[in-house]
Write a protein that holds these residues in place. Structure first.
Motif, PDB file in Angstrom:
ATOM      1  N   PHE A  14       0.839  -1.193   0.000  1.00 53.23           N
ATOM      2  CA  PHE A  14       0.000   0.000   0.000  1.00 53.23           C
ATOM      3  C   PHE A  14       0.873   1.241   0.000  1.00 53.23           C
ATOM      4  O   PHE A  14       1.923   1.268   0.612  1.00 53.23           O
ATOM      5  CB  PHE A  14      -0.917   0.023   1.236  1.00 53.23           C
ATOM      6  N   GLU A  15       0.423   2.253  -0.673  1.00 55.98           N
ATOM      7  CA  GLU A  15       1.173   3.504  -0.723  1.00 55.98           C
ATOM      8  C   GLU A  15       0.456   4.573   0.081  1.00 55.98           C
ATOM      9  O   GLU A  15      -0.748   4.498   0.309  1.00 55.98           O
ATOM     10  CB  GLU A  15       1.326   3.956  -2.188  1.00 55.98           C
ATOM     11  N   GLN A  16       1.203   5.565   0.481  1.00 60.22           N
ATOM     12  CA  GLN A  16       0.640   6.668   1.238  1.00 60.22           C
ATOM     13  C   GLN A  16      -0.375   7.423   0.389  1.00 60.22           C
ATOM     14  O   GLN A  16      -0.218   7.549  -0.826  1.00 60.22           O
ATOM     15  CB  GLN A  16       1.756   7.608   1.682  1.00 60.22           C
ATOM     16  N   LEU A  17      -1.443   7.905   1.039  1.00 61.81           N
ATOM     17  CA  LEU A  17      -2.481   8.634   0.317  1.00 61.81           C
ATOM     18  C   LEU A  17      -1.928   9.930  -0.265  1.00 61.81           C
ATOM     19  O   LEU A  17      -1.071  10.580   0.333  1.00 61.81           O
ATOM     20  CB  LEU A  17      -3.640   8.963   1.250  1.00 61.81           C
ATOM     21  N   THR A  18      -2.449  10.300  -1.417  1.00 58.24           N
ATOM     22  CA  THR A  18      -2.071  11.582  -2.013  1.00 58.24           C
ATOM     23  C   THR A  18      -2.783  12.715  -1.265  1.00 58.24           C
ATOM     24  O   THR A  18      -3.727  12.483  -0.501  1.00 58.24           O
ATOM     25  CB  THR A  18      -2.486  11.636  -3.491  1.00 58.24           C
ATOM     26  N   ASP A  19      -2.344  13.943  -1.513  1.00 54.87           N
ATOM     27  CA  ASP A  19      -2.983  15.101  -0.882  1.00 54.87           C
ATOM     28  C   ASP A  19      -4.454  15.190  -1.271  1.00 54.87           C
ATOM     29  O   ASP A  19      -5.302  15.554  -0.453  1.00 54.87           O
ATOM     30  CB  ASP A  19      -2.257  16.391  -1.292  1.00 54.87           C
ATOM     31  N   GLU A  20      -4.758  14.865  -2.520  1.00 56.68           N
ATOM     32  CA  GLU A  20      -6.136  14.925  -2.998  1.00 56.68           C
ATOM     33  C   GLU A  20      -7.006  13.895  -2.279  1.00 56.68           C
ATOM     34  O   GLU A  20      -8.141  14.189  -1.875  1.00 56.68           O
ATOM     35  CB  GLU A  20      -6.167  14.664  -4.515  1.00 56.68           C
ATOM     36  N   GLU A  21      -6.479  12.682  -2.085  1.00 55.82           N
ATOM     37  CA  GLU A  21      -7.225  11.639  -1.376  1.00 55.82           C
ATOM     38  C   GLU A  21      -7.450  12.022   0.088  1.00 55.82           C
ATOM     39  O   GLU A  21      -8.526  11.787   0.652  1.00 55.82           O
ATOM     40  CB  GLU A  21      -6.480  10.307  -1.477  1.00 55.82           C
ATOM     41  N   LYS A 283       0.810  -2.956   5.572  1.00 57.65           N
ATOM     42  CA  LYS A 283       1.900  -3.640   4.874  1.00 57.65           C
ATOM     43  C   LYS A 283       2.561  -4.669   5.776  1.00 57.65           C
ATOM     44  O   LYS A 283       2.956  -5.745   5.339  1.00 57.65           O
ATOM     45  CB  LYS A 283       2.935  -2.618   4.398  1.00 57.65           C
ATOM     46  N   LEU A 284       2.666  -4.345   7.059  1.00 59.57           N
ATOM     47  CA  LEU A 284       3.299  -5.252   8.010  1.00 59.57           C
ATOM     48  C   LEU A 284       2.428  -6.462   8.316  1.00 59.57           C
ATOM     49  O   LEU A 284       2.940  -7.518   8.675  1.00 59.57           O
ATOM     50  CB  LEU A 284       3.619  -4.498   9.303  1.00 59.57           C
ATOM     51  N   GLY A 285       1.103  -6.331   8.194  1.00 55.41           N
ATOM     52  CA  GLY A 285       0.245  -7.472   8.444  1.00 55.41           C
ATOM     53  C   GLY A 285      -0.947  -7.212   9.341  1.00 55.41           C
ATOM     54  O   GLY A 285      -1.738  -8.118   9.585  1.00 55.41           O
ATOM     55  N   TYR A 286      -1.084  -6.004   9.863  1.00 62.71           N
ATOM     56  CA  TYR A 286      -2.251  -5.700  10.685  1.00 62.71           C
ATOM     57  C   TYR A 286      -3.508  -5.690   9.813  1.00 62.71           C
ATOM     58  O   TYR A 286      -3.480  -5.237   8.669  1.00 62.71           O
ATOM     59  CB  TYR A 286      -2.105  -4.331  11.341  1.00 62.71           C
ATOM     60  N   LYS A 287      -4.613  -6.179  10.375  1.00 62.95           N
ATOM     61  CA  LYS A 287      -5.873  -6.104   9.660  1.00 62.95           C
ATOM     62  C   LYS A 287      -6.276  -4.650   9.458  1.00 62.95           C
ATOM     63  O   LYS A 287      -5.898  -3.774  10.228  1.00 62.95           O
ATOM     64  CB  LYS A 287      -6.960  -6.853  10.438  1.00 62.95           C
ATOM     65  N   LYS A 288      -7.098  -4.411   8.424  1.00 66.79           N
ATOM     66  CA  LYS A 288      -7.507  -3.043   8.091  1.00 66.79           C
ATOM     67  C   LYS A 288      -8.175  -2.352   9.281  1.00 66.79           C
ATOM     68  O   LYS A 288      -7.872  -1.200   9.609  1.00 66.79           O
ATOM     69  CB  LYS A 288      -8.475  -3.059   6.904  1.00 66.79           C
ATOM     70  N   GLU A 289      -9.098  -3.071   9.931  1.00 69.46           N
ATOM     71  CA  GLU A 289      -9.843  -2.462  11.032  1.00 69.46           C
ATOM     72  C   GLU A 289      -8.949  -2.181  12.229  1.00 69.46           C
ATOM     73  O   GLU A 289      -9.118  -1.172  12.924  1.00 69.46           O
ATOM     74  CB  GLU A 289     -11.007  -3.373  11.449  1.00 69.46           C
ATOM     75  N   PHE A 290      -7.971  -3.076  12.473  1.00 70.12           N
ATOM     76  CA  PHE A 290      -7.073  -2.840  13.608  1.00 70.12           C
ATOM     77  C   PHE A 290      -6.157  -1.653  13.317  1.00 70.12           C
ATOM     78  O   PHE A 290      -5.924  -0.802  14.185  1.00 70.12           O
ATOM     79  CB  PHE A 290      -6.248  -4.091  13.910  1.00 70.12           C
ATOM     80  N   ALA A 291      -5.644  -1.585  12.094  1.00 69.45           N
ATOM     81  CA  ALA A 291      -4.770  -0.461  11.724  1.00 69.45           C
ATOM     82  C   ALA A 291      -5.517   0.863  11.854  1.00 69.45           C
ATOM     83  O   ALA A 291      -5.011   1.831  12.423  1.00 69.45           O
ATOM     84  CB  ALA A 291      -4.259  -0.641  10.293  1.00 69.45           C
TER      85      ALA A 291
END
Length: 676
Positions: A14-21, A283-291
């Motif tokens: 996953f990449e960091q969100l852009t300013d627009e996002e 990216k490390l492995g945490y679930k979406k909701e936990f992150a």
């Protein structure tokens, strides 16, 4: 394949969100960010309007404030006129239509200027005939009320607008309400006079604090952001916490605690720091909701993080009286430490439970290079020293701005030029618009409460409903603060609950004192901090958890599940306020150093125990009955009282020993319990 290998060897990228996002998420979940994107002449008009707003506030902060009516009405006029130009009446629809200013918003903006200038122009006349409302006064007063309500709806949200409107209706039709809520009712002239021609309504204490302390501290935060300190918080957090077990989650906690010193918005904190930390966690492995839950819980805690807390903390200075802001910041230090310690511990146990590593050496920044910019934190350290040495709060913020400009000059990359300073002034004023609207609307509520005696009636009703039981009173107050906070900003929430519920808590805490005794600072501060904390925690409490929803927008997780996770991670925030009300040692009031050390040791041990119980892992999987015992031990340890500490400590040591000496027996883990 084991869960550990599956998570570590096959991470999603996953990449960091852009300013627009980031902007899109902010506009969706944060009303304060959902503004028009102006162009051409009107962009310049608003730009110079915001700049003039900041320059006016700086001038009065540096030299001398005008009289209360003039200072506050000009502040209000600036805010209202700019809100109608920046915030569309309808948030939905095409961007083209939303970004275009319709004719009626020009009219509302001009009327706002007129309302703001009415007191400065008519000051001598208004003072001379105080209590006499002319037809023109009546028109201006009605306009002021309506403009404040509409501006609040646009810049802050509908819930607080509805609440303020209900209070106005209550003021008119009090005779029709049942029981203790009934009052004789008020005529239009009386309502208008209270709301705009006294300092008990719109121009009351909440707006006064917005026009002084809060605005200057928002400017301080804007100047800090211009130096790049926000990104530096992330870099510093990665440098010191990234390599630890489950490192990115701890980076999120560390970074968000620091971000809280310059951001008073949970949602803004989530999006700015979360766009960096959440992709790392995933990216490390945490679930979406936990992150998302980690970031939401940590970002929400930013408002309780000294030395610069949420805007409501500055209101507390005025509402309590006879107290300095430093007393509030000092009192909030241990609760804030316990809050972030609790989240840190639970993310650590979760990382151990599922076998998540920290960042590799290649993924880590050069610590020496990061430390070369440590000077960026000097303004924050300076603010602490200024407040500690007794410098007046607003003056400390001014010195902080000056120190920020000087410190930025240490390095060409961070140096603030003339353009940067102008932009910081504009950004600070833009941030202040929603605060001004919220405090003006809160003033309406306070005015009704004072005029009708509703505060005393509701406080007595709350005490009666709880049967005089302090714990039940605290529980009912907590529910009220959370429900109000689901749609209201912390500032407005605090004003309402501190006016209505805090007196009930103070009344019960004063029962053992002689009749007519002055309210001790420990009692007043603990009651006000109680409602302050739960107003903030509403941002991560389902079903309307705006910070968690914003985090889910970044992580791609389920919003409700993210809210549940964030609430579990922030469990300490639901416990600690009860503890410091019942035992103010946690607020460092009338406490010796040995007592303070003991309180810290037992409280942190308690958070470790609660964390193990909530996550279900310590040195090995924690069995269901051990989880119950661990939570009980934690609660006993957090409550700073001799017998409970001893019992809790014995239970804690016993559980620790059992876990430690049996850890090898569960080395080949059985099926892991579900992640929270």
């Amino acid at each position: 394949m084991s869960e550990k290998l599956e998570r570590n060897e096959q991470p999603e990228q996953f990449e960091q969100l852009t300013d627009e996002e980031q902007r899109e998420i902010l506009e969706k979940y944060d009303p304060e960010s959902n503004t028009r994107h102006l162009q051409g002449v009107m962009l310049k008009v608003v730009f110079f309007g915001l700049l003039a707003f900041s320059l006016f506030q700086l001038y009065t902060a540096i030299f001398q404030q005008f009289t209360a009516y003039i200072q506050r009405s000009i502040h209000l006029g600036f805010a209202l006129s700019l809100i109608f130009l920046l915030f569309p009446a309808i948030k939905r629809g095409s961007k083209l239509k939303r970004n275009k200013i319709p004719f009626y918003d020009y009219i509302l903006s001009i009327l706002s200027v007129g309302v703001g200038l009415y007191w400065p122009i008519m000051y001598n006349d208004l003072v001379f005939r105080v209590g006499n409302v002319t037809p023109l006064d009546l028109i201006v007063g009605v306009l002021a009320i309506l403009l404040v309500l509409e501006a609040t709806r646009r810049a802050v949200g509908l819930p607080i607008t509805i609440i303020a409107s209900i209070f106005i209706i209550y003021m008119f039709f009090g005779r029709y309400f049942p029981g203790f809520l009934a009052h004789r009712g008020q005529e239009l002239e009386s309502v208008v006079q209270l709301m705009f021609f006294t300092t008990d309504g719109i121009l009351g204490t909440p707006l006064s604090v917005s026009a002084t302390f809060i605005f200057v501290f928002l400017l301080f935060g804007a100047f800090l952001v211009k130096t790049g300190v926000g990104q530096y918080f992330n870099d510093l957090a990665v440098a010191f916490a990234g390599h630890l077990i489950g490192g990115p989650a701890k980076v999120a906690i560390f970074s968000s605690a620091l971000q809280g010193t310059i951001s008073g918005s949970s949602v803004a904190n989530v999006v700015t720091s979360g766009s960096y930390t959440i992709p790392m966690m995933k990216k490390l492995g945490y679930k979406k909701e936990f992150a998302g839950g980690v970031e939401a819980a940590a970002s929400t805690g930013g408002q309780i993080m000294p030395p610069i807390m949420g805007a409501a903390a500055f209101l507390m200075v005025e509402f309590i009286g006879g107290i300095k802001y430093w007393d509030i910041a000092k009192a909030a230090a241990i609760p804030a430490l316990l809050y972030f310690t609790g989240i840190w511990i639970m993310t650590h146990f979760e990382a151990k439970r599922v076998g998540l590593r920290g960042l590799s050496k290649e993924e880590m920044p050069n610590r020496k290079e990061v430390l070369k910019k440590i000077y960026l934190l000097l303004p924050i350290v300076g603010i602490i020293l200024f407040l500690l040495t007794g410098v007046p709060t607003m003056r400390a913020a001014l010195y902080g701005i000056l120190l920020t400009i000087l410190v930025s000059a240490f390095n060409k990359e961070t140096r603030l030029g003339f353009k940067d300073i102008i932009e910081a002034l504009v950004d600070g004023a833009r941030t202040a618009l929603a605060v001004a609207a919220a405090t003006a609307a809160a003033g309406i509520i306070v005015g009704v409460v004072v005029k009708t005696g509703l505060g005393l009636s509701l406080a007595n009703g709350l005490v009666s409903a709880s049967g005089g039981n302090i714990l039940l009173t605290l529980f009912l107050t907590m529910i009220a603060a959370i429900v109000l906070g689901m749609g209201s900003p912390t500032t407005a929430n605090y004003v309402i609950t501190s006016t209505i519920a805090a007196p009930a808590i103070i009344t019960l805490l004063m029962l053992d004192l002689p009749e007519g005794a002055a309210v001790p600072m420990a009692v007043a501060l603990s009651a006000h901090l109680f409602v302050f904390y739960f107003g903030i925690i509403a941002d991560i409490t389902p079903p309307v958890a705006l910070a968690a929803f914003a985090a889910s927008g970044v992580s791609g997780g389920d919003p409700i599940k993210t809210g549940v996770v964030s609430a579990k991670l922030a469990i300490s925030a639901f416990i600690i306020p009860y503890m410091f009300v019942l035992s103010p040692e946690l607020l460092m009031i009338d406490t010796t150093i040995p007592q303070l050390i003991w309180v810290l040791i037992t409280a942190i041990s308690g958070m470790i125990s609660i964390g193990a119980g909530m996550i279900g892992y310590w040195y090995r999987d924690v069995k269901w009955y051990e989880r119950i015992l661990a939570v009980i031990a934690g609660l006993l340890l957090i409550y700073p009282e001799g017998l409970s500490d001893i019992i809790g400590l014995v239970m804690f040591i016993t559980l620790f020993a059992i876990q430690y000496f049996t850890r090898d027996k569960s080395h080949d883990k059985k099926k892991a319990v579900p992640a929270i």
